[in-house]
Design a protein around this motif. Structure first.
Motif, PDB file in Angstrom:
ATOM      1  N   GLY A 131      34.622   4.058  -8.082  1.00  0.00           N
ATOM      2  CA  GLY A 131      34.401   4.963  -9.259  1.00  0.00           C
ATOM      3  C   GLY A 131      34.950   6.640  -7.835  1.00  0.00           C
ATOM      4  N   ARG A 150      35.037  12.217  -8.734  1.00  0.00           N
ATOM      5  CA  ARG A 150      34.402  10.708  -9.348  1.00  0.00           C
ATOM      6  C   ARG A 150      34.758  10.716 -10.509  1.00  0.00           C
ATOM      7  N   HIS A 152      34.711   8.685 -13.442  1.00  0.00           N
ATOM      8  CA  HIS A 152      33.848   7.573 -13.669  1.00  0.00           C
ATOM      9  C   HIS A 152      34.112   6.492 -15.431  1.00  0.00           C
TER      10      HIS A 152
END
Length: 442
Positions: A131, A150, A152
């Motif tokens: 991630g 990040r 996501h």
């Protein structure tokens, strides 16, 4: 406006300073380009030709503006071309009857982003834990930055990333958004669409969406966020303008605003994704929101639900998922009876439609959604299939039953209760609540 996902960046302190320096330098280039554009007579070409003339001056500009040599060339070019796209957008608004002004120089707080085109960046999705990854940006204050990001949501492995926009929000948090080139699903031809695979949406304030399949989806509950925002804004008003305490409090206010915006944006994306994957065509009212906000009463709630923003997001997901999004004339959808077409005036507080002509009684929003679907089918040119059975197509929960007995929206209208869906049940991978309703109808 970018309606794709944003990915949060985690730069360290030196990287934040370099990103801030680049954003401010690009802002100054933008302001200089506006100044140069005003000096070029309109007789020397179209707006696009004159903006491109200013863009072509960038190499000469670097001869005396040394800071520009520390910024990637496509970033500077994109900043100048932004002027053309902004002028084009203003022209479209003017054609639609809006009163528009002119572009002005951007203050530091007003210019929030810069864009890499085609080159100068790289996304490393394999570095770091699951991630996480690295966004590599070249020539940021003359250096190459490797910024943790990040991930996501998955960035498609086979997608060709064309642009990367790096943006700093008012809270000071940095985000990156990617413009990718993928194959757009082909929308089904209207003559191949079955009318049962379409839905009409009525947008409201009490309930965010009421659809023609009997669902009534609630709006987000932001009361706690609004109370916190009022407290933080009162505290901000007591601080000395632009003092250190004022700046810290301004950041707190910005964080509350950002949290509310993220919740609303996320909610609309999930609903739009669910509808455009469940149906071949989605019909919605073509709302002119501006006069509605200027009218007396309930303006804050109307502004908060963001109807026009939802319609724009719906169109974005329609293109991505191969679904037709059709806007229809909204006038009379609430007054007109979905059974016989007779108009009946009713004040806003009357939540039931009761036709004095044919006796048809139903929730007023459900009635409006049926009318929206009827108008959408006619506008798109979908051939209506008509059932010969007189059996009601709605069960006790207000959901259509046998698809083989499907009729037009007017014919399927029946005195039933609609199915309420809480906003909290709209979950990540589309809305399971919507899918439950769809499966129950089969």
């Amino acid at each position: 406006m970018n309606y794709g996902p944003r990915y949060r960046l985690f730069p360290d302190k030196p990287q934040r300073e370099s990103l801030g320096w680049q954003r401010n330098t690009v802002r100054q280039v933008y302001n200089h380009a506006l100044y140069r554009l005003d000096q070029i007579p309109e007789s020397e070409g179209t707006v696009r030709q004159r903006v491109w003339t200013v863009r072509d001056e960038l190499p000469d500009l670097k001869q005396w503006w040394n800071d520009l040599t520390q910024v990637y060339s496509t970033v500077l070019q994109a900043a100048v071309e932004r002027i053309y796209h902004s002028i084009k957008s203003l022209g479209q608004l003017k054609q639609n009857g809006f009163s528009v002004g002119e572009l002005n120089w951007k203050k530091p707080r007003e210019f929030k982003s810069f864009t890499y085109r085609q080159r100068g960046f790289e996304l490393d999705k394999k570095s770091g834990p699951k991630g996480r990854g690295l966004l590599i940006l070249k020539k940021v204050r003359g250096e190459t930055l490797e910024i943790p990001i990040r991930l996501h949501r998955d960035v498609l492995d086979d997608a060709d990333i064309k642009h990367v926009t790096v943006k700093q929000e008012a809270t000071g948090v940095w985000y990156a958004s990617f413009s990718v080139e993928t194959e757009t699903p082909k929308k089904p031809a209207p003559e191949d669409i079955n009318s049962e695979d379409t839905v009409g949406l009525d947008l409201g304030v009490l309930n965010f969406v009421s659809d023609s399949d009997g669902r009534s989806i609630g709006r987000l509950d932001l009361d706690d966020d609004r109370e916190r925002l009022e407290r933080e804004q009162r505290s901000l008003s007591r601080k000395k303008y632009e003092s250190r305490n004022w700046e810290r409090q301004r950041s707190r206010v910005a964080k509350v605003h950002e949290g509310m915006s993220n919740k609303k944006r996320d909610y609309k994306h999930k609903l739009a994704h669910a509808y455009t994957t469940l149906y071949d065509a989605v019909f919605v009212e073509e709302l002119d929101v501006k006069p509605m906000l200027e009218s007396d009463g309930n303006a804050r709630n109307k502004a908060e639900v963001g109807w026009r923003d939802f319609i724009t997001i719906l169109k974005h997901h329609g293109r991505k998922n191969g679904c037709h999004i059709v806007e229809v004339e909204p006038r009379g959808t609430t007054k007109e009876c979905a059974e016989c077409g007779v108009e009946t005036a009713k004040p806003l507080w009357v939540r039931e439609h009761s036709c004095p002509s044919c006796g048809f009684e139903v929730d007023r929003d459900f009635n409006a959604a049926l009318n929206v679907q009827s108008r959408g089918l006619a506008k798109l040119g979908v051939v209506h299939s008509k059932a010969t059975s007189s059996e009601s197509l709605c069960d006790s929960d207000g959901l259509r039953k046998s698809r083989s007995d499907f009729r037009t929206p007017v014919e399927t209208a029946a005195t039933v209760d609609t199915r309420s869906v809480s906003a909290s049940r709209v979950v990540e991978s589309g809305s399971s609540a919507l899918k439950e309703a769809a499966s129950a109808a089969e």
